[in-house]
Design a protein around this motif. Sequence first.
Motif, PDB file in Angstrom:
ATOM      1  N   ASN A 114       7.900  44.333  13.878  1.00  0.00           N
ATOM      2  CA  ASN A 114       6.642  45.089  13.740  1.00  0.00           C
ATOM      3  C   ASN A 114       6.104  45.009  12.317  1.00  0.00           C
ATOM      4  N   SER A 115       5.784  43.798  11.874  1.00  0.00           N
ATOM      5  CA  SER A 115       5.452  43.551  10.474  1.00  0.00           C
ATOM      6  C   SER A 115       4.119  42.832  10.354  1.00  0.00           C
ATOM      7  N   ALA A 116       3.598  42.742   9.110  1.00  0.00           N
ATOM      8  CA  ALA A 116       2.251  42.226   8.879  1.00  0.00           C
ATOM      9  C   ALA A 116       2.271  41.109   7.850  1.00  0.00           C
ATOM     10  N   VAL A 117       1.445  40.078   8.063  1.00  0.00           N
ATOM     11  CA  VAL A 117       1.410  38.928   7.164  1.00  0.00           C
ATOM     12  C   VAL A 117      -0.037  38.530   6.874  1.00  0.00           C
ATOM     13  N   LEU A 118      -0.210  37.813   5.740  1.00  0.00           N
ATOM     14  CA  LEU A 118      -1.509  37.282   5.332  1.00  0.00           C
ATOM     15  C   LEU A 118      -1.309  35.969   4.595  1.00  0.00           C
ATOM     16  N   PRO A 119      -2.330  35.096   4.571  1.00  0.00           N
ATOM     17  CA  PRO A 119      -2.295  33.953   3.658  1.00  0.00           C
ATOM     18  C   PRO A 119      -2.405  34.446   2.219  1.00  0.00           C
ATOM     19  N   TYR A 120      -1.669  33.797   1.311  1.00  0.00           N
ATOM     20  CA  TYR A 120      -1.705  34.228  -0.081  1.00  0.00           C
ATOM     21  C   TYR A 120      -1.210  33.094  -0.976  1.00  0.00           C
ATOM     22  N   GLU A 121      -2.081  32.660  -1.903  1.00  0.00           N
ATOM     23  CA  GLU A 121      -1.736  31.641  -2.888  1.00  0.00           C
ATOM     24  C   GLU A 121      -1.135  30.389  -2.245  1.00  0.00           C
ATOM     25  N   ASP A 122      -1.850  29.827  -1.289  1.00  0.00           N
ATOM     26  CA  ASP A 122      -1.449  28.594  -0.600  1.00  0.00           C
ATOM     27  C   ASP A 122      -0.154  28.733   0.199  1.00  0.00           C
ATOM     28  N   ALA A 123       0.267  29.956   0.437  1.00  0.00           N
ATOM     29  CA  ALA A 123       1.455  30.213   1.252  1.00  0.00           C
ATOM     30  C   ALA A 123       1.168  31.479   2.065  1.00  0.00           C
ATOM     31  N   PHE A 124       2.211  32.259   2.358  1.00  0.00           N
ATOM     32  CA  PHE A 124       2.039  33.474   3.145  1.00  0.00           C
ATOM     33  C   PHE A 124       2.861  34.599   2.526  1.00  0.00           C
ATOM     34  N   ILE A 125       2.314  35.803   2.659  1.00  0.00           N
ATOM     35  CA  ILE A 125       3.007  36.990   2.168  1.00  0.00           C
ATOM     36  C   ILE A 125       3.010  38.021   3.283  1.00  0.00           C
ATOM     37  N   GLY A 126       4.013  38.896   3.296  1.00  0.00           N
ATOM     38  CA  GLY A 126       4.097  39.881   4.363  1.00  0.00           C
ATOM     39  C   GLY A 126       4.696  41.190   3.906  1.00  0.00           C
ATOM     40  N   VAL A 127       4.353  42.240   4.624  1.00  0.00           N
ATOM     41  CA  VAL A 127       4.978  43.552   4.473  1.00  0.00           C
ATOM     42  C   VAL A 127       5.751  43.790   5.765  1.00  0.00           C
ATOM     43  N   PHE A 128       7.058  43.982   5.628  1.00  0.00           N
ATOM     44  CA  PHE A 128       7.951  43.973   6.776  1.00  0.00           C
ATOM     45  C   PHE A 128       8.602  45.334   6.994  1.00  0.00           C
ATOM     46  N   ARG A 129       8.684  45.717   8.248  1.00  0.00           N
ATOM     47  CA  ARG A 129       9.464  46.897   8.626  1.00  0.00           C
ATOM     48  C   ARG A 129      10.928  46.496   8.663  1.00  0.00           C
ATOM     49  N   ALA A 130      11.721  47.125   7.824  1.00  0.00           N
ATOM     50  CA  ALA A 130      13.162  46.858   7.779  1.00  0.00           C
ATOM     51  C   ALA A 130      13.895  48.127   8.184  1.00  0.00           C
ATOM     52  N   ASP A 131      14.576  48.098   9.313  1.00  0.00           N
ATOM     53  CA  ASP A 131      15.365  49.237   9.768  1.00  0.00           C
ATOM     54  C   ASP A 131      16.754  49.159   9.139  1.00  0.00           C
TER      55      ASP A 131
END
Length: 332
Positions: A50-67
Motif C-alpha cells: 500500500n505504497s506510493a511512487v513518482l518519477p524523480y530525477e530520471d528514476a523513481f522515488i516512493g513513500v512506502f508503508r512498512a509494517d
Amino acid sequence: MKSEIKIVGNALPHIPWENKPTGYPYVMWRCSKNPIIGWNPIPCAARIFNSAVLPYEDAFIGVFRADYRNGRPQLHLGRSRDGIKWQIEHEKMAWQNESGQPVGNSYAYDPRLVRIEEDFYITWCDDFPGASIGMGRTCDFKQFIKMENPLMPFNRNGVLFPRKINGLYVLLSRPSDSAHTPFGDIVLSYSPDLTYWGKHRLVMTRGGQGWWQGLKIGAGPTPIETTAGWLLFYHGVSFTCNGYVYSFGAALLDLDAPHKVLYRTRDYLLTPEKEYEVSGFVPNVCFPCAALCDAAGGRIAVYYGAADTYTAVAFCQLDELLAYMKANSEVF
C-alpha cells in the motif's frame, strides 16, 4: 471513447511495462515479476505494501508503508532505477513542523504521493486521534514538513489532485469511524491554501449491481488528468462469509467539477486471484495506491498492495480502459 483522448502530462519512456499477454481478454494485466516486494524486505519491517511512487530525477522515488515486526506501520522512503527493484531506507521518515520542531506519531500507513507545482505532497492515515488523514510536504525528499491535518477524524484514503481546479486544491477522502469501517463513500473537499477545507461534495457511493464494491469504497492513486476527464482508480470492498475482499475499479470524473462521475466500471478491473493476493497477512486484498503514466504512449502502471503483505504492479492502456469503461459503466 475515441483514441485521440490523451493523458495530460509528460512522456515517461522508462515506465515499468510489459505488453499484454497474447489472447488475454481483460483490460488490466499483472506484472510477471509480481510481487516486486516480498516478506521481510528490510531488517525492521516484515511487510511493505500500500505504497506510493513518482518519477524523480530520471528514476523513481516512493513513500512506502512498512509494517514493523511489532505490528505497527511507519513510512519509509525508497528509490528505484526501473520502478520494479526498490532500495528501501532502513530508517523511517523524520518529520518536523513548520517551526522546525520534530514531530512524532505512533503509526502512519497507506501513503499517497503527488507533485503539485514545485513541491511534493504526501497524505497518509494518521493518528489524530484514531484514523485520520495526515498531510506533509517536501521539496527535496530530505526534509519533510508535517502540515495541519486537513479534515476531522475519523477519515481515511486522503488523495490530492495534482493541480488546482478553479483556483482551489482538491482532496478526496472516505469519512469513516475509528475501527475497520463497515461502510464508506468517496467525498471531495476544496481548499484555497491546503489548510482550511470545505465545499464538501459526494463523489461516489458504494453499492450498485456490483457486490464487489457493496460494503465500502475509497480513492486509490492520485487522479490522472486526461483530455476527457480525471481517471480515478479506486478500491471496493465486499463482505463475504470468509471476510472482506478488496478489489479495484476505475471512474472518470468531470475535469472542472470532479464530484461529477461520467463513467464508472460496473465490474472490477482486478480482484484477488494470485497466491500473493489471496494468501498473506490479510487474505484477499488488491489495494491500489499509486500509478505511473506515460502520456506519450497512454501506458499506465498501477502499484497495489496485495494481501497486506506484498507490493505488486498491474498494467493497462488508456484508450482500451476508457473504451471498456464506456461500454461497461454504472454510475450511482
